[in-house]
Design a protein around this motif. Sequence first.
Motif, PDB file in Angstrom:
ATOM      1  N   THR A 166       2.266  11.302   5.459  1.00  0.00           N
ATOM      2  CA  THR A 166       1.903   9.957   4.982  1.00  0.00           C
ATOM      3  C   THR A 166       2.218   8.894   6.023  1.00  0.00           C
ATOM      4  O   THR A 166       1.585   7.833   6.042  1.00  0.00           O
ATOM      5  N   VAL A 167       3.190   9.156   6.879  1.00  0.00           N
ATOM      6  CA  VAL A 167       3.526   8.194   7.932  1.00  0.00           C
ATOM      7  C   VAL A 167       2.372   8.095   8.932  1.00  0.00           C
ATOM      8  O   VAL A 167       2.034   7.009   9.401  1.00  0.00           O
ATOM      9  N   LEU A 168       1.753   9.221   9.254  1.00  0.00           N
ATOM     10  CA  LEU A 168       0.588   9.208  10.142  1.00  0.00           C
ATOM     11  C   LEU A 168      -0.514   8.327   9.563  1.00  0.00           C
ATOM     12  O   LEU A 168      -1.105   7.491  10.259  1.00  0.00           O
ATOM     13  N   ASN A 169      -0.787   8.507   8.279  1.00  0.00           N
ATOM     14  CA  ASN A 169      -1.821   7.696   7.620  1.00  0.00           C
ATOM     15  C   ASN A 169      -1.438   6.224   7.589  1.00  0.00           C
ATOM     16  O   ASN A 169      -2.282   5.340   7.785  1.00  0.00           O
ATOM     17  N   ALA A 170      -0.164   5.956   7.348  1.00  0.00           N
ATOM     18  CA  ALA A 170       0.300   4.569   7.294  1.00  0.00           C
ATOM     19  C   ALA A 170       0.132   3.880   8.638  1.00  0.00           C
ATOM     20  O   ALA A 170      -0.306   2.720   8.716  1.00  0.00           O
ATOM     21  N   LEU A 171       0.459   4.573   9.721  1.00  0.00           N
ATOM     22  CA  LEU A 171       0.325   3.990  11.053  1.00  0.00           C
ATOM     23  C   LEU A 171      -1.143   3.750  11.398  1.00  0.00           C
ATOM     24  O   LEU A 171      -1.495   2.725  12.010  1.00  0.00           O
ATOM     25  N   ALA A 172      -2.007   4.680  10.994  1.00  0.00           N
ATOM     26  CA  ALA A 172      -3.448   4.492  11.235  1.00  0.00           C
ATOM     27  C   ALA A 172      -3.967   3.282  10.476  1.00  0.00           C
ATOM     28  O   ALA A 172      -4.752   2.483  11.000  1.00  0.00           O
ATOM     29  N   MET A 173      -3.510   3.124   9.234  1.00  0.00           N
ATOM     30  CA  MET A 173      -3.946   1.986   8.430  1.00  0.00           C
ATOM     31  C   MET A 173      -3.390   0.687   8.982  1.00  0.00           C
ATOM     32  O   MET A 173      -4.081  -0.348   8.993  1.00  0.00           O
ATOM     33  N   GLN A 174      -2.152   0.710   9.441  1.00  0.00           N
ATOM     34  CA  GLN A 174      -1.565  -0.479  10.058  1.00  0.00           C
ATOM     35  C   GLN A 174      -2.386  -0.912  11.272  1.00  0.00           C
ATOM     36  O   GLN A 174      -2.676  -2.100  11.444  1.00  0.00           O
ATOM     37  N   ASP A 175      -2.763   0.033  12.094  1.00  0.00           N
ATOM     38  CA  ASP A 175      -3.571  -0.287  13.274  1.00  0.00           C
ATOM     39  C   ASP A 175      -4.901  -0.911  12.871  1.00  0.00           C
ATOM     40  O   ASP A 175      -5.338  -1.906  13.458  1.00  0.00           O
ATOM     41  N   GLY A 176      -5.539  -0.342  11.860  1.00  0.00           N
ATOM     42  CA  GLY A 176      -6.817  -0.883  11.403  1.00  0.00           C
ATOM     43  C   GLY A 176      -6.682  -2.298  10.868  1.00  0.00           C
ATOM     44  O   GLY A 176      -7.516  -3.167  11.133  1.00  0.00           O
ATOM     45  N   LEU A 177      -5.624  -2.551  10.109  1.00  0.00           N
ATOM     46  CA  LEU A 177      -5.406  -3.886   9.556  1.00  0.00           C
ATOM     47  C   LEU A 177      -5.114  -4.902  10.653  1.00  0.00           C
ATOM     48  O   LEU A 177      -5.665  -6.007  10.656  1.00  0.00           O
ATOM     49  N   LEU A 233       0.837  -1.203   0.000  1.00  0.00           N
ATOM     50  CA  LEU A 233       0.000   0.000   0.000  1.00  0.00           C
ATOM     51  C   LEU A 233       0.870   1.250   0.000  1.00  0.00           C
ATOM     52  O   LEU A 233       1.912   1.293   0.659  1.00  0.00           O
ATOM     53  N   VAL A 234       0.429   2.250  -0.734  1.00  0.00           N
ATOM     54  CA  VAL A 234       0.973   3.599  -0.648  1.00  0.00           C
ATOM     55  C   VAL A 234      -0.208   4.525  -0.403  1.00  0.00           C
ATOM     56  O   VAL A 234      -1.218   4.449  -1.107  1.00  0.00           O
ATOM     57  N   ILE A 235      -0.095   5.365   0.611  1.00  0.00           N
ATOM     58  CA  ILE A 235      -1.197   6.259   0.981  1.00  0.00           C
ATOM     59  C   ILE A 235      -0.727   7.704   0.889  1.00  0.00           C
ATOM     60  O   ILE A 235       0.349   8.051   1.388  1.00  0.00           O
ATOM     61  N   GLY A 236      -1.518   8.533   0.246  1.00  0.00           N
ATOM     62  CA  GLY A 236      -1.209   9.954   0.155  1.00  0.00           C
ATOM     63  C   GLY A 236      -1.448  10.662   1.476  1.00  0.00           C
ATOM     64  O   GLY A 236      -1.728  10.035   2.500  1.00  0.00           O
ATOM     65  N   ALA A 237      -1.363  11.993   1.449  1.00  0.00           N
ATOM     66  CA  ALA A 237      -1.513  12.753   2.688  1.00  0.00           C
ATOM     67  C   ALA A 237      -2.431  13.960   2.533  1.00  0.00           C
ATOM     68  O   ALA A 237      -2.389  14.885   3.347  1.00  0.00           O
ATOM     69  N   GLY A 238      -3.276  13.937   1.481  1.00  0.00           N
ATOM     70  CA  GLY A 238      -4.137  15.090   1.233  1.00  0.00           C
ATOM     71  C   GLY A 238      -5.126  15.379   2.338  1.00  0.00           C
ATOM     72  O   GLY A 238      -5.669  16.484   2.410  1.00  0.00           O
ATOM     73  N   ASN A 239      -5.375  14.408   3.212  1.00  0.00           N
ATOM     74  CA  ASN A 239      -6.275  14.627   4.345  1.00  0.00           C
ATOM     75  C   ASN A 239      -5.604  15.376   5.487  1.00  0.00           C
ATOM     76  O   ASN A 239      -6.263  15.834   6.415  1.00  0.00           O
TER      77      ASN A 239
END
Length: 235
Positions: free
Chosen positions: A78-89, A47-53
């Motif tokens: 993008t690291v913030l988003n990645a960590l949030a997605m990791q937690d969800g997974l 996964l690659v997640i942007g940071a527009g949010n």
Amino acid sequence: MQYQRILLKLSGEALMGDGAYGISPAMIQFVAQEIKTVHQQGVQLGLVIGAGNIFRGVAGAAGGMNRAVADNMGMLATVLNALAMQDGLERSGVPCRVLSAIAMQNVCESYTRAAALEHLEQGRVVIFAAGTGNPYFTTDTGGVLRALEIGADVMMKATRVDGVYDRDPEKDKNAVRFDRLTYTKVLQDQLRVMDAAGISLARDNNLPVLVFNMKKEGNIARAAAGEQVGTLIMA
């Protein structure tokens, strides 16, 4: 499954859900469940997640910031988003690792191609954070780069609409959707799929790019199975 190894590119805006900013826990869980369905079929996922949010480097530069500084801020977002997605997974029972192009050992692993391939072979979802680690490159280009490095069969770009159109379908109801496109057509007609550097890199290395609607439940699984769920860009 038609594709055995996939690079999924998510926009940061996708994680906002119905909000105007930040990360929606409900959206994180929705995406996690969608990924879990595909992961359970034995598909290897990066996964690659942007940071527009959170923060977009280009927007910061347009507001007068130094472009390199603004892009560095965007990569950290993008690291913030990645960590949030990791937690969800992980809460959904999917093993996951975050690999960052910018070293931050207390938070996640540093990116190396060898580490990414090892995690994928061990059945873990890998989230590539911090873009390429360099300013002036978008996460779209970073996504194509990581897809090529891990030998992905396809790069899937999740959007708010169900493919690529000749003009913005959210503004023009008469916009026409394409089922298939060539890289050259995208570049010549300046279709707003991703930046020119990203689509050129995909073209030069024959990496298929599938653009589809992420918000429709089951679309990732359908795309992985080879169903026509969006616009496929190839030579």
